[in-house]
Design an enzyme around this catalytic site. Structure first.
Site, mmCIF file in Angstrom:
data_model
loop_
_atom_site.group_PDB
_atom_site.id
_atom_site.type_symbol
_atom_site.label_atom_id
_atom_site.label_comp_id
_atom_site.label_asym_id
_atom_site.label_seq_id
_atom_site.Cartn_x
_atom_site.Cartn_y
_atom_site.Cartn_z
ATOM 1 N NE ARG A 48 3.857 -3.101 2.557
ATOM 2 C CZ ARG A 48 4.935 -2.529 2.943
ATOM 3 N NH1 ARG A 48 5.543 -1.686 2.556
ATOM 4 N NH2 ARG A 48 5.211 -2.981 4.380
ATOM 5 N N GLY A 49 1.925 -1.014 4.802
ATOM 6 C CA GLY A 49 2.913 -0.711 6.128
ATOM 7 C C GLY A 49 1.950 0.039 7.317
ATOM 8 C CB ALA A 50 1.242 -0.783 10.638
ATOM 9 N NE ARG A 91 -4.052 -4.758 3.699
ATOM 10 C CZ ARG A 91 -2.515 -5.056 3.960
ATOM 11 N NH1 ARG A 91 -1.668 -4.004 3.817
ATOM 12 N NH2 ARG A 91 -2.034 -6.273 4.053
ATOM 13 C CD GLN A 198 4.478 -7.397 1.317
ATOM 14 O OE1 GLN A 198 4.883 -8.711 1.062
ATOM 15 N NE2 GLN A 198 2.988 -7.286 1.696
ATOM 16 C CG ASP A 239 1.079 -5.023 10.452
ATOM 17 O OD1 ASP A 239 1.838 -5.899 10.008
ATOM 18 O OD2 ASP A 239 0.663 -4.086 9.413
ATOM 19 C CG ASN A 249 5.518 -7.919 11.329
ATOM 20 O OD1 ASN A 249 4.971 -6.813 10.873
ATOM 21 N ND2 ASN A 249 6.689 -8.383 10.818
ATOM 22 C CE LYS A 250 2.588 -8.872 4.893
ATOM 23 N NZ LYS A 250 1.153 -8.910 4.478
HETATM 24 O O1 MRU Z 1 0.926 -6.204 4.341
HETATM 25 P P1 MRU Z 1 1.733 -5.326 4.407
HETATM 26 O O2 MRU Z 1 2.769 -5.156 3.393
HETATM 27 O O3 MRU Z 1 0.909 -3.844 4.683
HETATM 28 O O4 MRU Z 1 2.300 -5.723 5.875
HETATM 29 C C1 MRU Z 1 3.272 -4.875 6.288
HETATM 30 C C2 MRU Z 1 3.841 -5.494 7.606
HETATM 31 O O5 MRU Z 1 3.574 -6.432 7.994
HETATM 32 C C3 MRU Z 1 4.778 -4.498 8.240
HETATM 33 O O6 MRU Z 1 6.068 -5.504 8.899
HETATM 34 C C4 MRU Z 1 4.348 -3.895 9.392
HETATM 35 O O7 MRU Z 1 3.163 -3.256 8.959
HETATM 36 C C5 MRU Z 1 5.282 -2.984 10.114
HETATM 37 S S1 MRU Z 1 5.530 -1.417 9.043
HETATM 38 C C6 MRU Z 1 6.456 -0.362 9.634
#
Ligand code: MRU
Length: 348
Positions: A48-50, A91, A198, A239, A249-250
Site C-alpha cells: 500500500r501507499g501510492a 484500487r 496505518q 495519492d 490522501n488518506k
Molecule cells: O490506503 P493506503 O494506506 O494505501 O493510503 C496511503 C496514503 O494515503 C498515503 O498517505 C499516500 O499513499 C502517500 S504514500 C507515500
C-alpha cells in the site's frame, strides 16, 4: 540513520513484499508470482501507499504476461492490455498505479519490432527501474523538503508515507528521515489513522526502527497537540494531486488541514511528480475508493459496533488547495498558484 526497510523488491523470480497487514506484530515477507496475487495484495493493502502500489502494478503486469506462450506480438499486446485492465480495478485513487501501468504499456507498444521474449525482459527491467527511480525521487523529496524543518521541530503526520509506502525513503517521512540525518532533533506525532491504523501500526513502527522519536496519538487528539504548541509543521503524502493543488490522501487528512489552518501551522504535502494528475483541473474529479463496512465496524477483527450498523467508509478525502502551504516534489517546492507552479515542475 535512515531506513533499510525494503517493502517491495524483485527476488528469485518473484515480487517480494512486506505484508503490511501483519505489522506491527510480525514482519512477514510474501513472494508474489502471478498478477492475481499482486492484485489481491494491492486490494487487501498488503502492499500500500501510492508509490508502492504503482511499483506493484508494474511487476503485476510483468507477471501476468511472463508465461505468455506464443511469439506473436499482437496476441502479446492484447494479453498485456487485458492484465493491465485487470490490475487497474484493484484500487482507484492513487494515480501512481495508472501512471505505472501506462508506462509499462507504452514500453510494450514501443517494442513492436522485438521478439516477445525480449519484450518480457524489457518489462522486467522497467519495473525494476521503477523501484530504483522511486528510491532516488523520494531521496530528492526528502532533501528538498528538509529545508522546511528546523532543529527542535514537532511534526504531525497522518497515515504512512514512509519506506513501507515506497521503494525506500518515503515522501513525507522521507523529509523526516533526511532532517534527522542532518542532525536536527525532531519529534513526530503520528495520527493513528482509523480505520486501518496505518499511522499506529506502520508509521510508528518504521520510525522506531530508524531511531526517530515518535509519539502515537489517536486521530481525535491532533487538535489538542496543536493547541498545546507541540506541532510546528504538518507533513502528509498524497495519492493524487490535481492541477490546481487539491489533493486526495488518506481519510482524515482534510480534518488535519483545517486544524492546521486554524492554528496557523504550515501544512505541506510531499509527493513525487508521478502523483500529480494534470488531467484533472480540480480535486472534484478524483475517484475516491469506498471500502468494506466491516473495516469500520471492527478493529483487528473484533466487533466495535453493532454488526449490522450502517457504515460509510471512504478510504480517502480531498483537501482543497487553499489549505496547502506548499507541495514538496523531487524537483522543488510548489507554492500557490499551483496551476502555474505545478505545471512548471511537471513540464520542466
Ligand atoms: O490506503 P493506503 O494506506 O494505501 O493510503 C496511503 C496514503 O494515503 C498515503 O498517505 C499516500 O499513499 C502517500 S504514500 C507515500
Amino acid at each position: 540513520m535512515g531506513t533499510a526497510i525494503r517493502s517491495v523488491q524483485w527476488k528469485d523470480g518473484k515480487f517480494r513484499i512486506i505484508d503490511q497487514t501483519e505489522l506491527p506484530l510480525e514482519l512477514v515477507y510474501r513472494d508474489l508470482g502471478t498478477a492475481e496475487e499482486v492484485r489481491e495484495a494491492i486490494k487487501k493493502l498488503r502492499v500500500r501507499g501510492a508509490p508502492a502500489i504503482g511499483i506493484a502494478g508494474a511487476f503485476g503486469l510483468y507477471l501476468g504476461v511472463r508465461n505468455y506462450p506464443g511469439d506473436d506480438y499482437e496476441g502479446f499486446v492484447a494479453q498485456a492490455e487485458k492484465v493491465a485492465d485487470y490490475l487497474a480495478t484493484s484500487r482507484p485513487t492513487a494515480v501512481n498505479l495508472f501512471w505505472a501501468l501506462e508506462r509499462m504499456k507504452k514500453l510494450v507498444r514501443e517494442s513492436a519490432e522485438m521478439p516477445v521474449a525480449k519484450i518480457k525482459n524489457r518489462m522486467l527491467a522497467e519495473a525494476q527501474r521503477m523501484i530504483e527511480e522511486d528510491i532516488a525521487v523520494c531521496r530528492a523529496i526528502g532533501e528538498v523538503g528538509s529545508v522546511l524543518i528546523a532543529d527542535g521541530y514537532g511534526i504531525l503526520t497522518h497515515c504512512n508515507t514512509g519506506s513501507l509506502a515506497t521503494g525506500r525513503w518515503g515522501t513525507a517521512l522521507g523529509v523526516i528521515y533526511v532532517a534527522a540525518e542532518q542532525g536536527k532533533r525532531i519529534h513526530v506525532y503520528s495520527d493513528e489513522t482509523r480505520p486501518l491504523l496505518q499511522g499506529s501500526r506502520l508509521t510508528t513502527w518504521e520510525l522506531m526502527q530508524a531511531g526517530i522519536p515518535v509519539t502515537q496519538i489517536a486521530d481525535d487528539m491532533a487538535a489538542t497537540v496543536m493547541a498545546q504548541g507541540k506541532v510546528d509543521i504538518v507533513l502528509v503524502g498524497a495519492d493524487r494531486v490535481a492541477a490546481n493543488g487539491d489533493f486526495a490522501n488518506k481519510i482524515g487528512t482534510l480534518g488535519v488541514a483545517i486544524l492546521a489552518k486554524e492554528f496557523g501551522i504550515p501544512f505541506f504535502v510531499a509527493a513525487p511528480l508521478s502523483s500529480i494528475d494534470m488531467s484533472l483541473p480540480s480535486g472534484e474529479g478524483i475517484p475516491i475508493e469506498e471500502r468494506p463496512p466491516d473495516e469500520v465496524r471492527t478493529c483487528f477483527g473484533k466487533p466495535i459496533a453493532p454488526p449490522d450498523v450502517d457504515v460509510y467508509n471512504p478510504a480517502f478525502d480531498v483537501t482543497p488547495y487553499r489549505y496547502v502551504t506548499g507541495i514538496i516534489t523531487e524537483k522543488g517546492i510548489a507554492h500557490p498558484p499551483y496551476e502555474i507552479t505545478l505545471a512548471k515542475l511537471v513540464e520542466g
